[in-house]
Structures are given as C-alpha cells and as structure tokens.
Design an enzyme around this catalytic site. Structure first.
Site, short mmCIF file in Angstrom:
data_model
loop_
_atom_site.label_atom_id
_atom_site.label_comp_id
_atom_site.label_asym_id
_atom_site.label_seq_id
_atom_site.Cartn_x
_atom_site.Cartn_y
_atom_site.Cartn_z
N HIS A 158 1.05 10.87 6.10
CA HIS A 158 2.39 10.72 5.67
C HIS A 158 3.24 12.02 6.19
CE1 HIS A 158 0.93 7.25 3.93
NE2 HIS A 158 1.39 7.25 2.66
N LYS A 591 10.46 5.15 -6.35
CA LYS A 591 12.06 4.84 -5.79
C LYS A 591 12.48 3.27 -6.51
CE LYS A 591 11.87 3.35 -1.37
NZ LYS A 591 12.67 1.93 -1.17
#
Length: 929
Positions: A158, A591
C-alpha cells in the site's frame, strides 16, 4: 571528526531524565553533522538561511512568539525555488535523522532494561508468560494454544512509504554506526574511523535523490519486501522461536517444548489485484520465483557457514547411522574430508539445495556445488536432513553445537520453506461477479447472471459447485478481464504444485457484501482446478471475505451464518480443517463512517462473528486490515490485540503491515525482533486470559458505546458526505492531487476515474489530511458524540471515565486519538484552508472542523483526566516538541508552492518542491498514511 566530539545544540531544548540524555546527544550530533554537510556543500549563505529559519521556528514553538513565526514566513516567502528545495531537503533530512536517533534510543533502552532489571518489560514474551501464570493458565492449556497458534503479519505494498530504498539503506547504515559505541568498546582510532564513516554516510544521504523519478513497478515492490526478509526476518524469527522455547522450558520443564512453525510472515505483493491492473499471472509467478531464490540463497549461505563451523573428525566423535548414511550419499570425494562426516553431509545438502534452486527457479548459486545431486522434492526433506545433523550432534555430546546456527536454520526451513512467504491473492467482488457472469453465459447456463436476485444467484452457484461439469473451456474466447482472472488462479495452481501448498494459501474478496460473493470465488476456484466437487469436496485455497464498509461490517455475521448453513459451502470449510478466516477492513470503514463508529462496528462484528462461528463449530481466524495511521486502524499493536473482544483471537491472528510502518517496524533486526515479539506475546495473552468479561458483566459499557457511535456517525457523515462543497474543500485544502502523482506505489489512488470521496482509496484520504496537519480521519466526530451523550446523560462523565479506566477497547481508542490530536496544528491547517478558492466555503467548513477539534480535545481530556495531550507518554511528547520546529517550515513552503502551482505557474521545479515537502512532512509525522 569523531563520535565523541561534544556537539553544539542543533535541536530545540529538551528537558530529559539522564536515561534520555543519549537520545538528545545523538539528535544533536546528527543535526550538527548535517549542518556541517550543508555548509560545506551548499555554502555559508544557504546554511545561514536554514539556520535563521530553524531558530525562528524554535522560538515560536518554544515561546509562542508570533513575531518569530512572521520572521520565518518572511524568509521562506522570499526564497528562490532552488534555495527552497535546499531548505526543504535540509529540514526533511533532519527529521529522517531524528527518526534514526529515536529508533536507536528505543533499542538502547530495551537493552539497558534487559541488563538492569529482573522484571520483564510489557509486551515481551517473558511478561506475557508471567501474566498467564498470574491467571493460573496451566502448562497443558499453554501447549494446546501454541499447537493451534498462528501469528502472521502480512506485508502489503500500500503506497504510504514515500522513502526510496536507497534512502532507507543509508538510514540503516547511519543507525548501525550510531549503535556501534553502545555495543563495542572502541579504541581511539576505531572511534575516529566510525566518526568519519558517519560523516561520509550523511554526506552520501545529502547527495542522494529523495524522490523516485518513476512510479514503482510491482516487481520493484517485491524486491523491497524481500529485503526485509534478508535484513530482519531470516535472522530474527528463529531467535524469537528459540527465546520462547527457552522461556517455556524454564517455566514448565516437565513438558517437551518443540514449537510448531506458528509464526509466518505473509505478503500481498504480487497477488493483490484489487484496483491494480499491473498485477498479472506472469507477475505472480515471478514474485514467487524471486522469493524462492532469496530463501534458497539464504539456506545455501547458512549451510556453507555451518560447514566451516563443524570440522568434526570421526576419529574424535561418534555419529548416528543416519548421519553416516547422509555423509555417504554426499558427492564430496575429497580425501582431505574423508574423516569429517558432518562436513561431507553438509556438502551433500548444499549440492541438493543448489539442484533445487536450478529446478525450481532456473538459477545457479553464487558458490557452485562440489558435485551433482538430486533436488529436494519438498522443503520437509531438507528439514529432515538438518534434523539428522542435529540429532547426531545431540546424541554424542555435541548438543551445544546445535544451539545457534543449526537450530536456527532448522526453524527457518520449517517457517519459510522453499517459497519464503505465502502470497495472498485479492480481488474486488465486482470483478468476480463479472467473471462468473461471463463463464455462465459462455457455457449457455445463464444468459444474464448479474440480473438475478441474491436468492437466485445462491441457488445457481450452489448447483454449479456441486456439478462435476466445467464451465470454462480452453476453446472459447473470453474478455481480457475474465481471461486475466482465470490466468491468476491457473498460475496459483501451478505454483502450489511446484513450490507446495504453503506458497499460495489465501484468496481475499474485497468489498464482500453478500453470500454470493464467496460462492462466486469458490466457482472460479473450481473452474481453475483449485476446488474439486464431489461427495467430499476439496478446496486448495482459503476463501476469505473482506468486510470493509460500516454496512458490510454490520451484516458480516449474518452473511457468514447464512453461508455456513449452505451444505455445499460448509463441506468446503470442512475440507479446510473447519477453519474460516474473515478479514476486517479498518481503512474503508473509517472513511465510510468515521473513527469512532469504525472502531465500534469492527468490535461488534468480531463479537457477532465469534458467536456465529461457535454455533456452527467453525474455528474463526480474524485478519485485521490495519494501516499505519490511526485513521486507518493503526496504533500500538500490543494494546490493539489486548483490546480484542473475548474469543476473537483464540491463538490465531493475521495483521497487515503497510507502507512506512514496514520500514519503521522491521527496517532493523533489533526493532524487528521486538515488534515480532510483541505480536506473539499479545496473541498468547489475549487468547488465554479473558479480559472482556472481567470489566462489564451487565452490558453498560456496550450500550454507552453504541450510543456514542450513533452520534459520532451522524456528525461525521453530515460533515464529510452531506455538507455541500466538502469534497471541493478537501481537494483544494490538501495536496491530494499532488500525492496521487507521487511515485510511491504501483497502484492508482482511486478505484475509479472519479473525484468522489466514495471512490478514493482510504490511503490517499488519510495521507492528505495528515499533510495539512488536521488528521481528521483519526478523531472527527468524537467531540460531538460525547457532547450529545452528556446532554442526554448529565451524570454520564463518570461512566465514560470508568470505561476508560476498565475497558481495554475504549482506553486504546482514546489513547490512539490522543496521539493523533497531538500531531495536529489548527494554525497550520488554517493556512491550507486558505488554498480554497471559495472563501465562504473555506470559512464555513474550517470553522466546523475547528469547533469539532476543540470539542474533542475538551471531552478527551475530561475523560482521561489528563492536563494535555500525551500526558502519559512523555517520550512521544518530547519527540513531537523536537519535530514541530522542523515540520512547520515544510508545511509553510508546501502551502506556498501549492498556491503557485495551482495558479498555473509552469515550472517543473514547483511540482518537485511540493513532492519534497510531502516527503519531509511524512518523515516528521512517521505514521501518516
């Protein structure tokens, strides 16, 4: 220049106890050497600019002197682009060097503690075993737990690691030189040499480019992952196993403690296809081959060294018949070693390993074998030969000779095999859905699978899973996407046949939101030879749902309950030893619903899953998809594992290690071993001691937390998703667009070609808020939640304080939020808000964020009883006080460069300058992505 020279002050004044004085000394030394390099290489005028900026920033951060900040701003605003680049690099490199000094200080403190104290430190294996003794955990209970134990940190690619590998390698060299006087008594000449080497390393660092000129390819990421195995895991995992075995034998001497290979490092690099079109079947094959070359090369080196350590003569030692037979099979015909059976045996082992390297990976070792030998069919055969060596030595008075290199090599071979690390496969459920739809349509079974409702899909997929008839035909043409998906799993089947089943074990389904998502994956496995239907079906890979959104986390237990109720799927689980892994997504749930709600829904999902799995008699293994920052589930691993609900660990846990966290946790052997030990210790402790049921038998804490979560969710969603213009504010007040252009990973920043927050990956979302020093994903909504709770419960503060005192989950949640808030700076964030073109929009949204920050701070301190942020973590507080004067100029320059760049000024140096500031701020904040 020598390491013993008294350094001049180059960092803000830090009060410290004597035990922290070495950290201050190291920080000042590195700062002084960097200043010397700056003056020599860039000239006294540039050095004076940097020094004036530094001194002004120090005065402001130390004394709150606004004129100092204005002075700093005036200097920075008047710089040319070239000088601005140099200033950015100077402050960035100081932050890098400060990180090195802190890491070395942690190593030093741990070593000093081990020498000076009989009591083990928290998070160590010895401390965990003491806690288990206090809880009256018996040796049998401990042995049963370890027998089924799995601890697996999984490295991902990532993109939050902004440092180049060249920079990381230089940092490791500087760390080794800084560590040298602590470990070795140096002569004056050696001290001077070490000082010269340190100066040279910092000069090299200054002359090394901070930014990558091109985006990383997947194979570059594979190489990066392999470097952590070579530098840390190959050497330190065996040490950890040996340490645990020794501790267990001391505590429970009547039992035979031969540990299974419960600690396995995993990887996503080369197998994670979710949103990354560059991960293909050829890439997967190459990734496994590169890993195999690395681990076999390690074994070859160790066997070569072991041969030099064991020149034992048969004239002086007795050997077992098995060792004698192993020596006889060796291709070594040298008359000089005819009486050295161990060397001859190891020459034979080396020859077989060399042949294995050629057979598996088409590579020759650097040192050629003495003669020809057959390759090992499997790593277990290599382990068997090593055990023959160890058994012969132990049986004839040579047990001490097995204690180090040989014993650790046996452990390594058991853990790493011939594949080094299992690579997980991952893909989005939507891609699986399209693949299955195309297979069904091409075979004439179902023309429009995607139009079916969920119940019809389940019924159709169950029938196909039970049918021996294939859907896939090599004589039909498929779309590129479907062909690519099938090729990945065909490659996985071939890899398992070549390297063993441990090379590819798991396939993960991103964005799982229903039962059919798992059945679709099972059908793809059937069509590629990895699942065999029949009365007793077989499955060669674990099928792992990944629940990511708040809604999916809430529905996860019901989805698994329905799935286990399907005979066809339950039979597949039975073929995998009645074990089922579930992955929980911290980043996307944050999120989606905010920090507080994400944490609570993850916790609730674990409780619900534990109940479902117990009812269906399936063993649950949770895979925690945590990021580096708190906004993506990060934070101290020890506390996070201990805060898991009852039954959610049960001896098995997998955790992602992402981006910059990999380098900070595993970049050096000492720090790497410490972090591995923490994972093992916490897993043992939480698996055998029921912390949850001791704190809240009546459900009061959970009820309060549920209400807080509802209030926080509303505050977060109303602001981020329902406030008109918030997306514009986010994109203009943070460097999100510029971050997307950084060459820090092979994967795109968004799942789709869209500017919606919903389609943005969690990593750039969190990274962007960190750069502008708001850290919004790590705290927003908490203040409103507590305010609403107290409005409904005027006496509720005492309950929240009790939750913080007695409940590990809530205490860890608030501790992580405390750390995040300590890194925020509203004054700097307001300067970023000045980048928003609509001034009314900027004032309205920043005003709301600022009000929530103040509310959150007030309630956090009221609950914890602290006078300020990090009151219970003085070392981190002091670290941040050191860093802020070096971060502030970087943030100031970043805003100035962003304003010019977005105004249309066409100069490549502007964009490069922005990227340099992003690098520096990330270094200063450390866990920012």
């Amino acid at each position: 220049m020598t390491l013993s020279d008294a350094p001049s002050v180059k960092s803000p004044a830090m009060s410290a106890t004597s035990k922290d004085q070495p950290l201050i000394d190291d920080t000042r030394l590195l700062g002084r050497l960097l200043g010397d390099v700056l003056r020599e290489q860039e000239g006294p005028d540039v050095f004076d600019v940097v020094e004036h900026v530094r001194q002004a920033s120090v005065r402001f951060n130390r004394d709150g002197d606004e004129t100092a900040r204005e002075e700093m701003a005036a200097i920075l605003d008047g710089l040319s682009l070239e000088t601005a680049h140099t200033v950015v690099r100077a402050f960035s490199f100081f932050l890098h060097l400060a990180n090195i000094a802190e890491d070395q200080h942690h190593i030093r403190r741990n070593r000093d503690h081990a020498i000076a104290h009989s009591a083990p430190r928290e998070g160590s294996l010895a401390h965990a075993l003491e806690r288990l003794d206090e809880a009256e955990v018996t040796g049998d209970m401990l042995k049963d737990c370890i027998a089924r134990m799995l601890v697996s940190p999984v490295l991902t690619a990532h993109p939050t690691e902004v440092q180049r590998k060249s920079i990381l390698s230089l940092q490791r060299k500087i760390a080794r030189l800084l560590d040298l006087p602590d470990r070795t008594r140096l002569t004056p000449d050696e001290t001077e040499d070490a000082g010269d080497d340190l100066e040279a390393a910092i000069l090299t660092l200054w002359k090394t480019r901070l930014l990558r000129p091109h985006r990383l390819a997947v194979i570059d990421e594979v190489k990066n992952v392999i470097s952590y195995f070579v530098d840390t895991f190959f050497s330190q995992l065996p040490v950890l196993y040996t340490r645990l075995e020794t501790l267990l034998r001391r505590r429970h001497p009547s039992r035979d403690w031969v540990l299974p290979p419960f600690f396995r490092i995993g990887s996503w690099v080369g197998g994670d296809r979710d949103g990354n079109p560059f991960v293909t079947a050829p890439i997967l094959r190459e990734a496994v081959r590169m890993q195999s070359v690395a681990v076999l090369s390690h074994y070859l080196t160790e066997i070569h060294e072991l041969g030099a350590e064991l020149p034992l003569s048969q004239l002086l030692v007795t050997v077992t018949p098995e060792l004698a037979a192993l020596a006889e099979r060796s291709p070594d015909q040298s008359p000089h070693r005819v009486d050295e059976p161990y060397r001859r045996a190891m020459i034979g082992i080396y020859a077989r390993l060399a042949a294995t390297l050629r057979a598996l990976d088409e590579r020759d070792p650097l040192r050629h074998a003495v003669g020809v030998a057959d390759p090992y069919p499997a790593s277990a055969d290599f382990v068997a030969d090593l055990r023959i060596l160890a058994a012969s030595l132990s049986a004839h008075g040579g047990a001490k000779l097995t204690a180090r290199r040989l014993k650790r090599l046996v452990i390594s071979a058991d853990v790493f095999g011939f594949h080094m690390a299992p690579i997980d496969l991952r893909q989005n459920s939507v891609v699986h859905e399209r693949t299955v739809a195309e297979l069904l349509a091409a075979a004439g079974v179902e023309a429009d699978y995607r139009a079916l409702d969920e119940e019809s899909r389940i019924a159709l997929l169950a029938r196909e899973l039970e049918s021996p008839r294939p859907l896939y035909s090599p004589h039909l043409s498929y779309s590129d996407e479907t062909g690519g998906e099938l090729a990945i799993f065909h490659a996985a089947r071939d890899i398992q046949r070549t390297y063993g089943g441990a090379a590819i074990v798991n396939c993960i389904i991103s964005m799982t939101n229903d039962v059919s998502d798992l059945l679709e994956q099972a059908l793809i496995l059937k069509e590629t030879g990895l699942m065999r239907p029949g009365a007793r079906p077989g499955l060669d890979l674990n099928i792992i749902p990944l629940f990511e959104t708040i809604d999916d986390l809430r529905r996860g237990p019901d989805i698994m309950d329905r799935l286990f109720s399907l005979p066809v799927y339950r039979a597949l689980v039975a073929s995998r030893r009645d074990e089922q892994e579930v992955m929980l997504g911290y980043s996307d749930s944050n999120k989606d619903g905010g920090f507080l709600t994400s944490g609570w829904e993850l916790y609730r999902a674990e409780i619900g899953l534990t109940e479902v799995f117990t009812r269906h008699r399936v063993r649950l293994r949770l895979f925690h998809g945590r990021g580096g920052s708190v906004g993506r589930g990060g934070g101290p691993s020890y506390q996070a594992i201990l805060a898991q609900p009852t039954g959610a660990v049960s001896g098995q846990i997998r955790i992602t290690e992402q981006g910059e966290v990999i380098a900070s946790k595993y970049g050096s052997p000492d720090v790497g071993r410490r972090n591995l030990e923490v994972l093992a210790a916490a897993t043992l402790e939480v698996s055998l001691v029921d912390l949850e049921n001791k704190v809240e038998p009546d459900g009061t804490f959970h009820e309060a937390m549920a209400r807080l979560s509802d209030l926080a969710y509303k505050a977060y969603r109303d602001t981020v998703y329902e406030t008109p213009g918030f997306n514009d504010y986010f994109r203009q007040s943070t460097p999100i667009s510029e971050i997307s252009d950084l060459n820090i990973g092979s994967r795109p920043a968004s799942r789709k070609k869209s500017t919606r927050i919903e389609d943005l990956r969690a990593i750039p979302w969190v990274f962007s808020w960190a750069q502008c020093r708001l850290m919004l994903p790590g705290w927003f909504g908490f203040g409103s939640a507590v305010e609403g709770w107290l409005r409904d419960n005027p006496d509720g503060l005492s309950l929240l304080r009790r939750m913080h005192r007695d409940w590990p989950f809530f205490r860890t949640l608030l501790s992580n939020m405390d750390m995040v808030l300590s890194k925020t700076d509203l004054a700097i964030a307001e300067r970023y808000a000045g980048l928003v073109q609509d001034r009314d929009l900027a004032a309205r949204i920043f005003g709301r964020i600022s009000a929530e920050w103040h509310l959150t701070r007030r309630h956090l301190l009221a609950i914890t009883g602290q006078s300020g942020f990090l009151a219970d973590n003085p070392l981190l507080a002091r670290s941040l006080r050191t860093r802020f004067p070096y971060l502030d100029p970087l943030n100031h320059l970043q805003v100035a460069l962003l304003r010019r760049y977005r105004a249309g000024e066409s100069d490549d140096r502007l964009k490069r300058g922005i990227h340099l500031t992003i690098n520096g701020v990330a270094a200063g904040l450390r866990n920012s992505g």
